[in-house]
Design an enzyme around this catalytic site. Structure first.
Site, PDB file in Angstrom:
ATOM      1  CE  LYS A 173      -1.694   3.085   2.571  1.00  0.00           C
ATOM      2  NZ  LYS A 173      -1.814   4.205   1.628  1.00  0.00           N
ATOM      3  CD  GLU A 248      13.190   1.669  10.303  1.00  0.00           C
ATOM      4  OE1 GLU A 248      13.465   2.775  10.807  1.00  0.00           O
ATOM      5  OE2 GLU A 248      13.796   0.622  10.587  1.00  0.00           O
ATOM      6  CB  CYS A 282      13.036   9.603   8.023  1.00  0.00           C
ATOM      7  SG  CYS A 282      13.832   8.395   6.976  1.00  0.00           S
ATOM      8  CD  GLU A 380      10.095  13.395  10.909  1.00  0.00           C
ATOM      9  OE1 GLU A 380       8.974  12.881  11.036  1.00  0.00           O
ATOM     10  OE2 GLU A 380      11.076  12.796  10.434  1.00  0.00           O
TER      11      GLU A 380
HETATM   12  P1  NDP Z   1       2.109   8.750   7.455  1.00  0.00           P
HETATM   13  O1  NDP Z   1       2.352   8.070   8.741  1.00  0.00           O
HETATM   14  O2  NDP Z   1       1.040   9.736   7.353  1.00  0.00           O
HETATM   15  O3  NDP Z   1       1.789   7.664   6.317  1.00  0.00           O
HETATM   16  C1  NDP Z   1       2.631   6.575   6.073  1.00  0.00           C
HETATM   17  C2  NDP Z   1       1.809   5.458   5.452  1.00  0.00           C
HETATM   18  O4  NDP Z   1       0.859   4.975   6.410  1.00  0.00           O
HETATM   19  C3  NDP Z   1       0.986   5.917   4.250  1.00  0.00           C
HETATM   20  O5  NDP Z   1       0.916   4.903   3.290  1.00  0.00           O
HETATM   21  C4  NDP Z   1      -0.380   6.155   4.874  1.00  0.00           C
HETATM   22  O6  NDP Z   1      -1.430   6.122   3.959  1.00  0.00           O
HETATM   23  C5  NDP Z   1      -0.436   5.003   5.849  1.00  0.00           C
HETATM   24  N1  NDP Z   1      -1.430   5.153   6.904  1.00  0.00           N
HETATM   25  C6  NDP Z   1      -2.008   6.295   7.374  1.00  0.00           C
HETATM   26  N2  NDP Z   1      -2.908   6.004   8.354  1.00  0.00           N
HETATM   27  C7  NDP Z   1      -2.901   4.651   8.505  1.00  0.00           C
HETATM   28  C8  NDP Z   1      -3.612   3.751   9.345  1.00  0.00           C
HETATM   29  N3  NDP Z   1      -4.513   4.164  10.224  1.00  0.00           N
HETATM   30  N4  NDP Z   1      -3.346   2.435   9.242  1.00  0.00           N
HETATM   31  C9  NDP Z   1      -2.436   1.983   8.367  1.00  0.00           C
HETATM   32  N5  NDP Z   1      -1.745   2.790   7.527  1.00  0.00           N
HETATM   33  C10 NDP Z   1      -1.959   4.112   7.595  1.00  0.00           C
HETATM   34  O7  NDP Z   1       3.507   9.337   6.993  1.00  0.00           O
HETATM   35  P2  NDP Z   1       3.816  10.185   5.664  1.00  0.00           P
HETATM   36  O8  NDP Z   1       3.370   9.470   4.436  1.00  0.00           O
HETATM   37  O9  NDP Z   1       3.342  11.560   5.917  1.00  0.00           O
HETATM   38  O10 NDP Z   1       5.406  10.093   5.601  1.00  0.00           O
HETATM   39  C11 NDP Z   1       6.219  10.984   6.228  1.00  0.00           C
HETATM   40  C12 NDP Z   1       6.778  10.349   7.473  1.00  0.00           C
HETATM   41  O11 NDP Z   1       7.531   9.183   7.141  1.00  0.00           O
HETATM   42  C13 NDP Z   1       7.734  11.244   8.194  1.00  0.00           C
HETATM   43  O12 NDP Z   1       7.361  11.368   9.537  1.00  0.00           O
HETATM   44  C14 NDP Z   1       9.085  10.552   8.076  1.00  0.00           C
HETATM   45  O13 NDP Z   1       9.956  10.752   9.103  1.00  0.00           O
HETATM   46  C15 NDP Z   1       8.711   9.134   7.924  1.00  0.00           C
HETATM   47  N6  NDP Z   1       9.759   8.403   7.225  1.00  0.00           N
HETATM   48  C16 NDP Z   1      10.533   7.543   7.962  1.00  0.00           C
HETATM   49  C17 NDP Z   1      11.560   6.844   7.397  1.00  0.00           C
HETATM   50  C18 NDP Z   1      12.349   5.883   8.202  1.00  0.00           C
HETATM   51  O14 NDP Z   1      12.847   4.936   7.642  1.00  0.00           O
HETATM   52  N7  NDP Z   1      12.478   6.060   9.509  1.00  0.00           N
HETATM   53  C19 NDP Z   1      11.893   7.005   5.977  1.00  0.00           C
HETATM   54  C20 NDP Z   1      11.018   7.914   5.290  1.00  0.00           C
HETATM   55  C21 NDP Z   1       9.978   8.581   5.916  1.00  0.00           C
HETATM   56  P3  NDP Z   1      -1.957   7.516   3.284  1.00  0.00           P
HETATM   57  O15 NDP Z   1      -0.847   8.089   2.543  1.00  0.00           O
HETATM   58  O16 NDP Z   1      -3.022   7.067   2.386  1.00  0.00           O
HETATM   59  O17 NDP Z   1      -2.416   8.337   4.422  1.00  0.00           O
END
Ligand code: NDP
Length: 479
Positions: A173, A248, A282, A380
């Site tokens: 997803k 992560e 991140c 962040e």
């Molecule tokens: P989100 O947590 O908003 O979303 C991440 C994923 O989770 C998306 O596919 C999202 O879907 C999905 N999601 C949202 N709500 C749910 C739920 N209730 N149940 C299951 N899945 C869900 O993060 P962002 O996409 O905004 O990404 C940015 C974040 O990612 C930053 O905080 C960054 O630090 C982190 N990141 C971490 C990395 C690491 O390896 N530590 C690397 C890269 C980024 P949808 O998009 O449809 O909402």
């Protein structure tokens, strides 16, 4: 609709229940495409297909999996410019970075193709005479992969490739904002002969599709990358279903600049670490912890070079910094710029700017005179903003670096081997960089953090086998 891009379930392209329109954050008049949003019912169909397909997939053995991953790697490499262009259009990363990320995805598939043939195991002597023990690594089953928007090629690749290499079936997803790159990857995996049901693409909102995956009793494990808030929600729901979890999450990565640092190197490392990819990493260097003796010279050089960065459309070869990914992220960044002022920082840059096209352009920002207790140094931001914190000596710098809820990456610029060593041992982070930006990692070594940044075993490198397999201990007595 002719440009509708569908979900891939059991080897068939399926429509879902509505289409989501994706626009280019560099140019809102550019329609990237329409992508089908899956339903909870689609998730269930994909899981049932995955379960049914697993026995035949596992019976094929590791060479079939290695060959598939190798073919996928070649196709991604061959189509890197087209995929990179899609990535740049939907996410806003400048084209050169987007193509490099796509090539990275190909390298990851190639690496894990090799790993499929190197699945480790152990033979041990038993405490009982005549008994042999064999510890083998077995696939987990059906795995849910949930990915964020900021690395639309690399993060899906570094979850998909090991999951498939070690004999599992997956549902991917992607983030709702960036389905296009994932769709191109899905097409390649499908066309290169992945059996129906082993790889499924389910696009759509996390609140529906991601939630359904986490709640599904036949999904054995979830690998998630995203925000700490969503990660915590998944941890709670996943624990309820006794799922194996790999989470992560965010970072608030410190970069120490010590008095004895090479100034050119330190400025280059911070410019790259804090602002490239619009700071939407991140591993971005978001806290620059600078020793008093070098502070003013460092700030003068860094702010001059930061202000000279060309902010513009991702597809314009002259751009060095692309747009912010969305209107909501831009507003959040601007709110943090305002907060930095309220908290007492002197702010350089950070304002919204007009580009040649209608996009979400923002100048990178430095928050000077920051203190580690401020919200701008603790939360962040995920945008092109870095807080500069002045410190007296190494011990103070290390203490401030470690004083964070996160622990993903931490860097130091220093000419002293003694300080570098003390930092490598003392930094509470999963990745430590000496005279290098906090961002920018290799694909054949573990990736992940400590504290609020990561939960579960590491991604990437040989360590990925920990998450994507379970061990079986077999005892045999020959009589
Ligand atoms: P989100 O947590 O908003 O979303 C991440 C994923 O989770 C998306 O596919 C999202 O879907 C999905 N999601 C949202 N709500 C749910 C739920 N209730 N149940 C299951 N899945 C869900 O993060 P962002 O996409 O905004 O990404 C940015 C974040 O990612 C930053 O905080 C960054 O630090 C982190 N990141 C971490 C990395 C690491 O390896 N530590 C690397 C890269 C980024 P949808 O998009 O449809 O909402």
């Amino acid at each position: 609709m002719s440009d509708a891009h569908l979900n891939l379930i059991d080897g068939t392209w399926m429509p879902g229940d509505h289409l989501t329109e994706i626009r280019n954050p560099s140019d809102l008049s550019d329609l990237v495409g329409h992508y089908a949003a899956a339903t909870a019912g689609d998730v269930d169909r994909a899981v049932q297909a995955a379960r049914a397909a697993l026995p035949a997939w596992q019976a094929k053995g590791p060479l079939a999996r290695a060959d598939l991953l190798d073919r996928v790697a070649r196709r991604i490499e061959a189509e890197a410019e087209e995929i990179g262009r899609m990535l740049a259009r939907e996410e806003g990363k400048i084209l050169s970075e987007a193509i490099a990320e796509t090539r990275r995805a190909a390298q990851i598939f190639r690496f894990f193709g090799g790993e499929a043939l190197r699945i480790p195991g152990e033979a041990l002597a038993s405490v009982r005479p005549g008994v042999d023990i064999e510890v083998t690594r077995e696939p987990i089953g059906v795995i849910g992969l949930i990915t964020p928007w900021n690395f639309p090629a690399a993060i899906p690749a570094w979850k998909l490739a090991p999951a498939l290499a070690f004999g599992n079936a997956v549902l991917l997803k992607p983030a709702e904002m960036v389905p296009g790159t994932a769709h191109l990857l899905a097409r390649i995996i499908h066309e290169e002969g992945c059996p129906p049901g082993i790889f499924n693409l389910v696009m759509g909102p996390g609140s529906v599709v991601g939630r359904a995956m986490v709640a599904h009793s036949d999904i054995a494990a979830i690998s998630f990358t995203g925000s700490a808030q969503t990660g915590r929600m998944i941890a709670r729901a996943g624990a309820e279903g006794m799922k194996k979890l790999q989470l992560e999450m965010g970072g608030k990565n410190p970069m120490l600049v010590m008095d004895d640092a090479d100034l050119d190197l330190a400025v280059a490392a911070c410019l790259n670490g804090a602002f490239f990819s619009t700071g939407q990493r991140c591993t971005a260097s978001s806290r620059l912890i600078v020793q008093a003796g070098i502070h003013d010279a460092f700030v003068a050089r860094l702010s001059a070079e930061m202000q000279a960065l060309r902010v513009g459309p991702a597809l314009d070869p002259a751009s060095q910094i692309g747009p912010v990914v969305s209107a909501a992220q831009l507003q959040s960044n601007l709110d943090y710029v305002a907060l930095a002022r309220t908290e007492g920082c002197e702010v350089i840059g950070g304002e919204r700017v007009d580009g040649p096209t209608d996009g979400y352009f923002q100048r990178p920002a430095l928050f000077l005179n920051a203190r580690n207790a401020m919200r701008v140094a603790r939360e962040e931001i995920f945008g092109p903003c870095a807080a500069v914190i002045r410190v007296g000596d190494f011990d103070e710098a290390l203490a401030q670096a470690n004083d964070s809820d996160y622990g993903l990456s931490a860097g130091i610029c220093t000419g002293s081997l003694k300080q570098a060593r003390a930092f490598r041992h003392g930094a509470r982070a999963g990745m430590v960089m000496v005279n290098l930006p906090t961002a920018g990692v290799d694909f054949h070594v573990p990736f992940g953090g400590t504290k609020g940044s990561s939960h579960g075993s590491r991604e990437q490198g040989r360590q990925a086998v920990e998450f994507y397999t379970t061990t079986r201990t077999a005892y045999s007595f020959g009589g």
